[in-house]
Design an enzyme around this catalytic site. Sequence first.
Site, PDB file in Angstrom:
ATOM      1  N   LYS A 189       0.833  -1.042  -0.049  1.00  0.00           N
ATOM      2  CA  LYS A 189      -0.089  -0.166  -0.062  1.00  0.00           C
ATOM      3  C   LYS A 189       0.954   1.245  -0.091  1.00  0.00           C
ATOM      4  CE  LYS A 189      -3.616  -2.500  -0.142  1.00  0.00           C
ATOM      5  NZ  LYS A 189      -4.488  -2.991   0.545  1.00  0.00           N
TER       6      LYS A 189
HETATM    7  C1  LIG Z   1      -5.632  -3.983   0.934  1.00  0.00           C
HETATM    8  C2  LIG Z   1      -7.283  -3.682   0.938  1.00  0.00           C
HETATM    9  C3  LIG Z   1      -8.052  -3.984   2.155  1.00  0.00           C
HETATM   10  C4  LIG Z   1      -7.406  -5.000   2.994  1.00  0.00           C
HETATM   11  O1  LIG Z   1      -6.531  -4.595   3.613  1.00  0.00           O
HETATM   12  P1  LIG Z   1      -5.442  -5.609   4.473  1.00  0.00           P
HETATM   13  O2  LIG Z   1      -4.492  -5.034   5.273  1.00  0.00           O
HETATM   14  O3  LIG Z   1      -4.689  -6.534   3.345  1.00  0.00           O
HETATM   15  O4  LIG Z   1      -6.424  -6.564   5.313  1.00  0.00           O
HETATM   16  C5  LIG Z   1      -9.341  -3.532   2.030  1.00  0.00           C
HETATM   17  N1  LIG Z   1      -9.844  -2.906   1.050  1.00  0.00           N
HETATM   18  C6  LIG Z   1      -9.075  -2.608  -0.066  1.00  0.00           C
HETATM   19  C7  LIG Z   1      -9.716  -1.757  -1.238  1.00  0.00           C
HETATM   20  C8  LIG Z   1      -7.784  -2.908  -0.189  1.00  0.00           C
HETATM   21  O5  LIG Z   1      -6.970  -2.486  -1.264  1.00  0.00           O
END
Ligand SMILES: *Cc1c(COP(=O)(O)O)cnc(C)c1O
EC number: 2.6.1.90
Length: 369
Positions: A189
């Site tokens: 991210k």
């Molecule tokens: C990555 C993501 C999540 C979940 O995050 P995690 O930390 O992997 O549990 C939820 N919503 C969106 C849109 C994402 O890209």
Amino acid sequence: MTGKSVPFLDLRAGYLALKSEIDAAVSRVLDSGWYILGPEVETFETAFAKFCEAEHCVGVANGLDALILSLRALDVGPGDEVIVPSNTFIATWLAVSAVGALPVPVEPDPLTYNIDPLLVPAAITSKTRAIIAVHLYGQPCDLDPLIAIGRKHGISVIEDAAQAHSAEYKKARVGGRGDVVCWSFYPGKNLGALGDGGAITTNRADIAARIRTLRNYGSNQKYVNVEQGTNSRLDPIQAAILSVKLDHLVDWTSKRQAIAKNYLDNLRGVTLPFVPDWAVPVWHLFVIRHEKRDELMSSLAAEGISTLVHYPIPPHLQEAYKTACYEKGSFPLTEQFAEDMLSLPIGPQMPIEDQNRVIEAVNRLAAKL
Ligand SMILES: *Cc1c(COP(=O)(O)O)cnc(C)c1O
């Protein structure tokens, strides 16, 4: 194959760019003897709340838990409906299902790829309790109409900002507008830990307090449990790493924005992302569209250029949701995107030569397809 390969995202380069600061932060936590919650988590929570222009931040274990705990804090549960985008990462839907509620999908706007606010009112029923607004690919969705719909019907608005750290909507950062905003710090991210991590930000003290309790067994005081909570705490080592990386987020975001500008200015023969004038996107992903996507993807791979598809199977067509009985064709725009979207390499450490190689290859290959 010409030259070195171009990775989709070089996570190791992100670590090496800040190695001495990150290593020092990790050592500090190891030396402290404090390994659950505590000062490192509090320091990051305070800094991230300030960054998001929100009153409160509560660190949790990951982005999915941030969504689940937000729904629980709003008392959404069995028998309730929650409006979600049909075009999203499946976590948005899984959170709704995890609390026993029903995800009610709404198609995207054809230009922004985010939930179309004009289609939301028709999806509201007497059971609707919340709308989850996702800022997909790092592009803020059109929040004001969604918040207005929420107010009118007495429905909460949860933002899934897992891909949108430091994105701006109408000249202010995402993070404090909806009832609660959910973040992921998954390594890939825009603000990524070196492991799992997540948080919520909110201006509502009641929601922040409830999630603080829920993440820690439903307890504020050791061995006193006011409700049946869970264990979903942000790890202090990850919090310390995130504090280091937060200081570089504005700089790293501007690097992503410069790459996006290079792509937007120079790519030809493919459908480029559209940016509304009220949005400052942060380009978690740079998504193009092409009707011969699979051929374009494999030709790029043959030249050593890695691309990905976000997302190849929409949630409603996943086996995980087969009991919901959606047929192919139920959400045509979302299904179209699954067939023609392609995410190009992008990341703060991506060298200019790699960017230009991607541009040259896409332009040459797309013209031939
Ligand atoms: C990555 C993501 C999540 C979940 O995050 P995690 O930390 O992997 O549990 C939820 N919503 C969106 C849109 C994402 O890209």
